[in-house]
Scaffold this active site. Structure first.
Site, PDB file in Angstrom:
ATOM      1  N   GLU A 130       7.778 -15.368  -5.411  1.00  0.00           N
ATOM      2  CA  GLU A 130       6.640 -16.292  -5.566  1.00  0.00           C
ATOM      3  C   GLU A 130       5.954 -16.141  -6.924  1.00  0.00           C
ATOM      4  OE1 GLU A 130       4.292 -15.449  -2.106  1.00  0.00           O
ATOM      5  OE2 GLU A 130       5.859 -16.088  -0.729  1.00  0.00           O
ATOM      6  N   GLU A 169      13.351 -18.413   4.396  1.00  0.00           N
ATOM      7  CA  GLU A 169      12.258 -18.096   5.330  1.00  0.00           C
ATOM      8  C   GLU A 169      11.903 -19.320   6.184  1.00  0.00           C
ATOM      9  OE1 GLU A 169       8.933 -16.254   3.302  1.00  0.00           O
ATOM     10  OE2 GLU A 169      10.251 -15.060   2.023  1.00  0.00           O
TER      11      GLU A 169
HETATM   12  O1  G3I Z   1       0.371  -3.923  11.367  1.00  0.00           O
HETATM   13  C1  G3I Z   1      -0.988  -4.157  10.985  1.00  0.00           C
HETATM   14  C2  G3I Z   1      -1.923  -3.874  12.138  1.00  0.00           C
HETATM   15  O2  G3I Z   1      -1.854  -2.494  12.450  1.00  0.00           O
HETATM   16  C3  G3I Z   1      -3.347  -4.278  11.739  1.00  0.00           C
HETATM   17  O3  G3I Z   1      -4.189  -4.118  12.844  1.00  0.00           O
HETATM   18  C4  G3I Z   1      -3.381  -5.727  11.305  1.00  0.00           C
HETATM   19  C5  G3I Z   1      -4.780  -6.151  10.833  1.00  0.00           C
HETATM   20  O4  G3I Z   1      -4.738  -7.041   9.762  1.00  0.00           O
HETATM   21  O5  G3I Z   1      -2.478  -5.885  10.230  1.00  0.00           O
HETATM   22  C6  G3I Z   1      -1.131  -5.601  10.574  1.00  0.00           C
HETATM   23  O6  G3I Z   1      -0.334  -5.800   9.434  1.00  0.00           O
HETATM   24  C7  G3I Z   1      -0.066  -7.149   9.103  1.00  0.00           C
HETATM   25  C8  G3I Z   1       1.440  -7.334   9.065  1.00  0.00           C
HETATM   26  O7  G3I Z   1       1.745  -8.631   8.635  1.00  0.00           O
HETATM   27  C9  G3I Z   1       2.076  -7.111  10.456  1.00  0.00           C
HETATM   28  O8  G3I Z   1       1.690  -8.110  11.325  1.00  0.00           O
HETATM   29  C10 G3I Z   1      -0.642  -7.414   7.726  1.00  0.00           C
HETATM   30  O9  G3I Z   1      -2.064  -7.372   7.773  1.00  0.00           O
HETATM   31  C11 G3I Z   1      -0.189  -8.783   7.246  1.00  0.00           C
HETATM   32  O10 G3I Z   1      -0.590  -8.938   5.888  1.00  0.00           O
HETATM   33  C12 G3I Z   1       1.318  -8.889   7.321  1.00  0.00           C
HETATM   34  O11 G3I Z   1       1.645 -10.201   6.983  1.00  0.00           O
HETATM   35  C13 G3I Z   1       2.983 -10.403   6.527  1.00  0.00           C
HETATM   36  C14 G3I Z   1       2.926 -11.070   5.168  1.00  0.00           C
HETATM   37  O12 G3I Z   1       4.212 -11.480   4.764  1.00  0.00           O
HETATM   38  C15 G3I Z   1       2.406 -10.102   4.118  1.00  0.00           C
HETATM   39  O13 G3I Z   1       3.295  -9.030   3.926  1.00  0.00           O
HETATM   40  C16 G3I Z   1       3.663 -11.302   7.552  1.00  0.00           C
HETATM   41  O14 G3I Z   1       3.859 -10.592   8.770  1.00  0.00           O
HETATM   42  C17 G3I Z   1       5.020 -11.751   7.003  1.00  0.00           C
HETATM   43  O15 G3I Z   1       5.603 -12.680   7.893  1.00  0.00           O
HETATM   44  C18 G3I Z   1       4.785 -12.410   5.659  1.00  0.00           C
HETATM   45  O16 G3I Z   1       6.029 -12.811   5.131  1.00  0.00           O
HETATM   46  C19 G3I Z   1       5.942 -13.549   3.896  1.00  0.00           C
HETATM   47  C20 G3I Z   1       7.156 -13.188   3.053  1.00  0.00           C
HETATM   48  O17 G3I Z   1       7.245 -11.787   2.895  1.00  0.00           O
HETATM   49  C21 G3I Z   1       7.100 -13.885   1.691  1.00  0.00           C
HETATM   50  N1  G3I Z   1       6.926 -15.322   1.852  1.00  0.00           N
HETATM   51  C22 G3I Z   1       5.837 -15.757   2.727  1.00  0.00           C
HETATM   52  C23 G3I Z   1       5.952 -15.083   4.094  1.00  0.00           C
HETATM   53  C24 G3I Z   1       4.870 -15.571   5.026  1.00  0.00           C
HETATM   54  O18 G3I Z   1       3.610 -15.241   4.527  1.00  0.00           O
END
Ligand code: G3I
Length: 366
Positions: free
Chosen positions: A157, A274
């Site tokens: 990105e 994705e």
């Molecule tokens: O696991 C913790 C949990 O313990 C906590 O209570 C909670 C509170 O915010 O957060 C949890 O972690 C989250 C994690 O996902 C697991 O669910 C993070 O905050 C959250 O930021 C994270 O989001 C991920 C995001 O990327 C950022 O890394 C999404 O699952 C994931 O699907 C998303 O994937 C991205 C690709 O990598 C790149 N392209 C876009 C795509 C969608 O956003």
């Protein structure tokens, strides 16, 4: 008879008490990886092993449908490192081992991104430290997995037409502290650390048929020309393809297909990386919603797979029980999101049949 007609016919057969209808229904649900493979394509999904603990059925579904997977979180910087220079590869290694055992290729995701950085990074980044921090990370992580991964999303990105920069690059901490050649440096470092992986630039909204999408496509081609001219080892482009149910997206947009042809002309392998479809603004009625989502899958995939440089389709999840969209874009009416191919019980939805149809009608790759 197409797949959906076949399934409708199956329903009629079942109503007529056709004893073998169950077996035929099972046969009708060919694994997506198998349909893809018949066309020289791969099919897969994002992967987080924690979902398998919650649902053994999901594990079976995953193994049966996928021959390629992208770790949803486990290879991101903030998952691997909580202190400067200290890495814990245990979860990511576990995921790679699961995939090896089940003959599933792994897409490394992702090395250089402005998002999902550990808390210690921002305070330490400066124009004198950033390049070393980025390169050390690439050496540590790509080096650790060297020889085990199908590909790396080296840069993620990196475009943002909203940045108002002429080149359309995102003003990420990497660009701000290293300069525009952080992209070239990242690709060269990854090639040195893992000479076997395909090196990919993964990008969002390249498929969107509005001015934003068009600006992204122009910026991507311009960047690619610069990188290729400089002999940078870049092998492919990832089209994230987080589609929206209320958006025209690529539907009927010739400039998107022309863009794919331009990527192919430059020797790029192309991957849908994705794929999912946000249904947040669609009607509550499940069959209407599912049908709209399925229609978009069919149109998007049919258009994209016409381009033979497209080598794989990776969805951002398989079952509606496990989608990032439940948290990111919850419906106002509180109904669960239904963006994926299989429902929360791992049963195929119209989206599955649409994906299957698109794979079956795709031209065969060499
Ligand atoms: O696991 C913790 C949990 O313990 C906590 O209570 C909670 C509170 O915010 O957060 C949890 O972690 C989250 C994690 O996902 C697991 O669910 C993070 O905050 C959250 O930021 C994270 O989001 C991920 C995001 O990327 C950022 O890394 C999404 O699952 C994931 O699907 C998303 O994937 C991205 C690709 O990598 C790149 N392209 C876009 C795509 C969608 O956003």
């Amino acid at each position: 008879m197409n797949r959906r007609d076949f399934v409708t016919a199956l329903g009629a057969a079942a109503a007529a008490n056709w004893s073998s209808s169950t077996a035929i229904a099972h046969a009708a649900m060919s694994p997506l990886k198998q349909l893809a493979d018949h066309k020289g394509l791969m099919f897969g999904s994002s992967l987080a092993l924690k979902y398998f603990t919650q649902s053994p059925a999901y594990k079976q579904l995953f193994i049966s449908q996928c021959d390629i997977a992208t770790p949803e979180l486990q290879m991101k910087w903030n998952s691997l490192s909580h202190q400067p220079g200290v890495y814990d590869f245990a979860s990511a290694d576990q995921l790679v081992t699961f995939c090896e055992t089940n003959h599933i290729k792994v897409r490394g995701h992702t090395l250089v991104w402005h998002d999902s950085l550990p808390a210690w990074i921002p305070g330490r980044l400066s124009s004198t430290t950033a390049e070393t921090i980025m390169l050390d990370h690439i050496h540590a992580v790509a080096g650790h997995f060297a020889g085990k991964l199908y590909s790396w999303d080296v840069v993620n990105e990196a475009l943002d037409p909203g940045s108002q920069r002429q080149d359309g690059l995102r003003t990420s901490p990497w660009l701000q502290n290293i300069g525009v050649d952080y992209i070239e440096k990242a690709f060269r470092a990854t090639a040195a650390a893992d000479p076997h992986a395909l090196l990919i630039w993964n990008e969002n909204y390249l498929e969107v048929s509005n001015g934003f999408g068009a600006a992204k496509r122009r910026a991507m081609l311009a960047q690619l020309d610069i990188l290729l001219e400089q002999g940078v080892p870049i092998h492919g482009i990832g089209l994230e393809s987080h589609l929206r149910g209320n958006q025209a997206n690529v539907l009927g947009d010739a400039s998107y297909e022309a863009f794919l042809a331009e990527l192919a002309k430059r020797g790029m392998k192309i991957f849908i990386t994705e794929l999912d479809i946000q249904d947040v603004t669609l009607p509550a009625d499940v069959s209407e919603r599912d049908q709209t989502v399925a229609d978009i899958y069919k149109k998007f995939l049919t258009a994209t797979l016409r381009q033979s440089a497209v080598k794989g389709v990776i969805a951002w999840g398989l079952s509606d029980a496990f989608t990032w969209l439940s948290g990111y874009a919850p419906r106002k009416d509180g109904l669960p999101a239904r963006p994926l191919a299989f429902d929360a019980n791992c049963q195929p939805k119209p989206a599955y049949y649409a994906i299957a149809d698109a794979l079956e009608t795709a031209p065969r790759r060499a």
